[in-house]
Design an enzyme around this catalytic site. Structure first.
Site, PDB file in Angstrom:
ATOM      1  N   CYS A  53       0.620   4.563   6.992  1.00  0.00           N
ATOM      2  CA  CYS A  53      -0.011   4.363   8.309  1.00  0.00           C
ATOM      3  C   CYS A  53       0.957   3.576   9.221  1.00  0.00           C
ATOM      4  O   CYS A  53       1.343   2.452   8.877  1.00  0.00           O
ATOM      5  CB  CYS A  53      -1.329   3.605   8.150  1.00  0.00           C
ATOM      6  N   CYS A 101     -16.808  -8.450   5.343  1.00  0.00           N
ATOM      7  CA  CYS A 101     -16.129  -7.158   5.198  1.00  0.00           C
ATOM      8  C   CYS A 101     -14.860  -7.379   4.391  1.00  0.00           C
ATOM      9  O   CYS A 101     -13.932  -8.053   4.840  1.00  0.00           O
ATOM     10  CB  CYS A 101     -15.817  -6.593   6.579  1.00  0.00           C
ATOM     11  N   CYS A 136       0.832  -1.219   0.000  1.00  0.00           N
ATOM     12  CA  CYS A 136       0.000   0.000   0.000  1.00  0.00           C
ATOM     13  C   CYS A 136       0.864   1.266   0.000  1.00  0.00           C
ATOM     14  O   CYS A 136       1.896   1.330   0.670  1.00  0.00           O
ATOM     15  CB  CYS A 136      -0.931  -0.013   1.216  1.00  0.00           C
ATOM     16  N   ARG A 194     -18.394  -1.949  17.658  1.00  0.00           N
ATOM     17  CA  ARG A 194     -17.733  -3.247  17.413  1.00  0.00           C
ATOM     18  C   ARG A 194     -16.435  -3.387  18.211  1.00  0.00           C
ATOM     19  O   ARG A 194     -15.536  -2.538  18.101  1.00  0.00           O
ATOM     20  CB  ARG A 194     -17.454  -3.430  15.912  1.00  0.00           C
ATOM     21  N   CYS A 217       0.355  -0.166  10.317  1.00  0.00           N
ATOM     22  CA  CYS A 217      -0.129  -1.172   9.358  1.00  0.00           C
ATOM     23  C   CYS A 217       0.968  -2.052   8.748  1.00  0.00           C
ATOM     24  O   CYS A 217       1.998  -1.561   8.270  1.00  0.00           O
ATOM     25  CB  CYS A 217      -0.904  -0.460   8.244  1.00  0.00           C
ATOM     26  N   CYS A 259     -19.715  -5.399   3.150  1.00  0.00           N
ATOM     27  CA  CYS A 259     -18.985  -4.219   3.606  1.00  0.00           C
ATOM     28  C   CYS A 259     -17.678  -4.187   2.839  1.00  0.00           C
ATOM     29  O   CYS A 259     -17.089  -5.237   2.577  1.00  0.00           O
ATOM     30  CB  CYS A 259     -18.725  -4.307   5.109  1.00  0.00           C
ATOM     31  N   CYS A 297     -19.398   2.752   8.322  1.00  0.00           N
ATOM     32  CA  CYS A 297     -18.721   2.083   9.426  1.00  0.00           C
ATOM     33  C   CYS A 297     -17.416   2.853   9.605  1.00  0.00           C
ATOM     34  O   CYS A 297     -16.604   2.890   8.686  1.00  0.00           O
ATOM     35  CB  CYS A 297     -18.457   0.624   9.050  1.00  0.00           C
TER      36      CYS A 297
HETATM   37  N1  SAM Z   1      -6.682   0.660   3.081  1.00  0.00           N
HETATM   38  C1  SAM Z   1      -7.956   0.922   3.584  1.00  0.00           C
HETATM   39  C2  SAM Z   1      -7.986   2.020   4.612  1.00  0.00           C
HETATM   40  O1  SAM Z   1      -6.961   2.294   5.230  1.00  0.00           O
HETATM   41  O2  SAM Z   1      -9.039   2.606   4.795  1.00  0.00           O
HETATM   42  C3  SAM Z   1      -8.666  -0.295   4.164  1.00  0.00           C
HETATM   43  C4  SAM Z   1      -7.912  -1.306   4.979  1.00  0.00           C
HETATM   44  S1  SAM Z   1      -7.199  -0.739   6.521  1.00  0.00           S
HETATM   45  C5  SAM Z   1      -6.196  -2.102   6.951  1.00  0.00           C
HETATM   46  C6  SAM Z   1      -8.574  -0.721   7.632  1.00  0.00           C
HETATM   47  C7  SAM Z   1      -8.345  -0.323   9.066  1.00  0.00           C
HETATM   48  O3  SAM Z   1      -7.754  -1.379   9.804  1.00  0.00           O
HETATM   49  C8  SAM Z   1      -7.447   0.869   9.365  1.00  0.00           C
HETATM   50  O4  SAM Z   1      -8.097   2.085   9.154  1.00  0.00           O
HETATM   51  C9  SAM Z   1      -7.140   0.667  10.840  1.00  0.00           C
HETATM   52  O5  SAM Z   1      -8.071   1.341  11.641  1.00  0.00           O
HETATM   53  C10 SAM Z   1      -7.265  -0.854  11.023  1.00  0.00           C
HETATM   54  N2  SAM Z   1      -5.959  -1.450  11.310  1.00  0.00           N
HETATM   55  C11 SAM Z   1      -4.976  -1.698  10.429  1.00  0.00           C
HETATM   56  N3  SAM Z   1      -3.886  -2.220  11.036  1.00  0.00           N
HETATM   57  C12 SAM Z   1      -4.177  -2.293  12.355  1.00  0.00           C
HETATM   58  C13 SAM Z   1      -3.460  -2.729  13.495  1.00  0.00           C
HETATM   59  N4  SAM Z   1      -2.215  -3.171  13.408  1.00  0.00           N
HETATM   60  N5  SAM Z   1      -4.077  -2.693  14.704  1.00  0.00           N
HETATM   61  C14 SAM Z   1      -5.362  -2.249  14.790  1.00  0.00           C
HETATM   62  N6  SAM Z   1      -6.072  -1.803  13.738  1.00  0.00           N
HETATM   63  C15 SAM Z   1      -5.508  -1.816  12.539  1.00  0.00           C
HETATM   64  C1  DTB Z   2     -11.472  -2.210  11.385  1.00  0.00           C
HETATM   65  O1  DTB Z   2     -11.827  -1.249  12.065  1.00  0.00           O
HETATM   66  N1  DTB Z   2     -10.624  -3.149  11.781  1.00  0.00           N
HETATM   67  C2  DTB Z   2     -10.438  -4.152  10.748  1.00  0.00           C
HETATM   68  C3  DTB Z   2     -11.403  -3.671   9.625  1.00  0.00           C
HETATM   69  N2  DTB Z   2     -11.931  -2.463  10.156  1.00  0.00           N
HETATM   70  C4  DTB Z   2     -10.942  -3.548   8.249  1.00  0.00           C
HETATM   71  C5  DTB Z   2      -9.036  -4.402  10.392  1.00  0.00           C
HETATM   72  C6  DTB Z   2      -8.159  -4.799  11.572  1.00  0.00           C
HETATM   73  C7  DTB Z   2      -6.787  -5.104  11.094  1.00  0.00           C
HETATM   74  C8  DTB Z   2      -5.880  -5.607  12.192  1.00  0.00           C
HETATM   75  C9  DTB Z   2      -4.494  -5.855  11.742  1.00  0.00           C
HETATM   76  C10 DTB Z   2      -4.339  -6.860  10.629  1.00  0.00           C
HETATM   77  O2  DTB Z   2      -4.883  -7.975  10.696  1.00  0.00           O
HETATM   78  O3  DTB Z   2      -3.612  -6.530   9.679  1.00  0.00           O
HETATM   79 FE1  SF4 Z   3      -2.835   1.157   3.398  1.00  0.00          FE
HETATM   80 FE2  SF4 Z   3      -2.775  -0.083   5.742  1.00  0.00          FE
HETATM   81 FE3  SF4 Z   3      -3.055   2.551   5.665  1.00  0.00          FE
HETATM   82 FE4  SF4 Z   3      -5.091   0.978   4.803  1.00  0.00          FE
HETATM   83  S1  SF4 Z   3      -4.298   1.128   6.883  1.00  0.00           S
HETATM   84  S2  SF4 Z   3      -4.272   2.821   3.819  1.00  0.00           S
HETATM   85  S3  SF4 Z   3      -3.907  -0.717   3.957  1.00  0.00           S
HETATM   86  S4  SF4 Z   3      -1.255   1.392   4.965  1.00  0.00           S
END
Ligand code: SAM
Ligand code: DTB
Ligand code: SF4
Length: 339
Positions: free
Chosen positions: A61, A101, A57, A265, A64, A132, A192
């Site tokens: 973030c 989702c 990506c 949630r 992530c 979703c 959401c």
């Molecule tokens: N790329 C898209 C975005 O950022 O909107 C969708 C996927 S992103 C992985 C969705 C959400 O997962 C993020 O906004 C974040 O709140 C959550 N998330 C990602 N990594 C996480 C982590 N290590 N711990 C907790 N929540 C996480």
């Molecule tokens: C949200 O609030 N949490 C989910 C979903 N929306 C997309 C993602 C959690 C990701 C946790 C870290 C991972 O598995 O990469």
């Molecule tokens: Fe990309 Fe992860 Fe950020 Fe979503 S949360 S925009 S997948 S870096």
């Protein structure tokens, strides 16, 4: 203490902090009282996650595993085939989930991949599951196409307060997130949107995040509260075990009180919470979970463990009425054909 459960959109930061900081038992009582006015207190909605496009990506973030800037074990992969989504959807449905989702590691969807996403929405719906998506930022045309495909929910998290946001992400700003949420809401797709606790933000940032949601013209239909999953190779890997579970429960209870009709949630991070802490989250008004052995790239509690916990607590999984109707219709058709 106000237990009226009235829907308000004019919450102040001070009011929210007063709610969040009251004695724990008072907070739990208030949250549970509000919860019972709008929901069955012994019912929990279940969503299953599928990572339809993993890794690589462009965003930065810091939490992530899928950001190309973070040195994690997650590889960049091609987008999943529709057939694989169908297989995962069938497993989720079989286990009793009501919503699928589908997440993609994108800053925003591209032209080439978008038609397949629309196809996924249509087939998952046809299987009788709610849909979703979480794909990053959207333009108006994409929102319209998603609406036409029948998308039920769009997930787009604000993650934290506006003030703390630049410490976590620099490749987009808070207003970009608010703009996408607004477009989705205007199109009549359920929103959401939630956040992450435990990224080094302060107590006031958590209250401020809840104020942002609770003062929206329409509260989000669902608010996922994630406990940071610290991932090796990300800048937040060192945040392991830094969040007190009572603080996490306080955020859930406060979300319930200020957004009485929203599904709150209990999201990522459940593997580090004890069953007792999760039970307190349900008592605080959490009425939805991610259900299934995986989140996007990390583990979630095993479904069997969740089912045992639900049995111990007398919690029922919300039934998917649409899916029941679809199954009944199919059964009727089979009866007609074989008559
Ligand atoms: N790329 C898209 C975005 O950022 O909107 C969708 C996927 S992103 C992985 C969705 C959400 O997962 C993020 O906004 C974040 O709140 C959550 N998330 C990602 N990594 C996480 C982590 N290590 N711990 C907790 N929540 C996480
Ligand atoms: C949200 O609030 N949490 C989910 C979903 N929306 C997309 C993602 C959690 C990701 C946790 C870290 C991972 O598995 O990469
Ligand atoms: Fe990309 Fe992860 Fe950020 Fe979503 S949360 S925009 S997948 S870096």
């Amino acid at each position: 203490m106000n237990t009226s459960g009235q829907i308000r959109h004019d919450w102040t930061l001070e009011e929210i902090r007063t709610i969040m900081d009251q004695p724990f038992n008072d907070l739990m009582f208030q949250a549970q009282s509000v919860h019972r006015q709008h929901f069955n207190p012994n019912e929990v909605q279940t969503s299953t996650l599928v990572n339809i496009k993993s890794g690589g990506c462009a965003e930065d973030c810091s939490y992530c595993s899928q950001s190309a800037r973070n040195q994690t074990e997650i590889e960049k992969e091609q987008m999943m085939e529709v057939q694989e989504v169908i297989e995962q959807a069938l497993v989720a449905k079989e286990r009793g989930a009501t919503r699928l989702c589908m997440g993609a590691a994108w800053r925003n969807p591209n032209k080439k991949d978008f038609p397949r996403v629309l196809e996924m929405v249509k087939v998952v719906k046809a299987l009788g599951l709610e849909t979703c998506l979480t794909l990053g930022m959207l333009n108006n045309e994409q929102v319209q196409q998603l609406k036409e495909a029948g998308l039920d929910y769009y997930n787009h998290n604000l993650d934290t307060s506006e003030a703390f946001y630049p410490k976590i992400i620099t490749t987009r700003n808070y207003q970009d997130r608010l703009d996408t949420i607004d477009k989705v809401q205007q199109a009549g797709i359920n929103v959401c949107s939630g956040g992450i606790i435990g990224m080094g933000e302060q107590h006031k940032d958590r209250a401020e995040l809840l104020r942002t949601f609770a003062t929206m013209r329409m509260h989000p239909n669902s608010v996922p509260i994630n406990l940071l999953v610290p991932i090796e190779g990300t800048p937040l890997a060192h945040m392991k075990g830094k969040t007190d579970s009572f603080e996490f429960i306080r955020v859930i209870a406060t979300a319930r009180i200020v957004m009485p009709q929203t599904y709150v949630r209990l999201s990522a991070g459940r593997t580090t919470l004890t069953d007792e802490a999760q039970a307190l989250c349900f008592m605080a008004g959490a009425n939805s979970i991610f259900y299934g052995d995986r989140l996007l790239t990390t583990d979630n509690p095993e479904s069997d463990h969740d089912l045992q916990l639900f049995t111990k607590l007398g919690i029922q999984m919300q039934q998917n009425r649409k899916a029941e109707m679809a199954t009944r219709k199919m059964a009727e058709q089979v009866t007609e054909l074989t008559a």
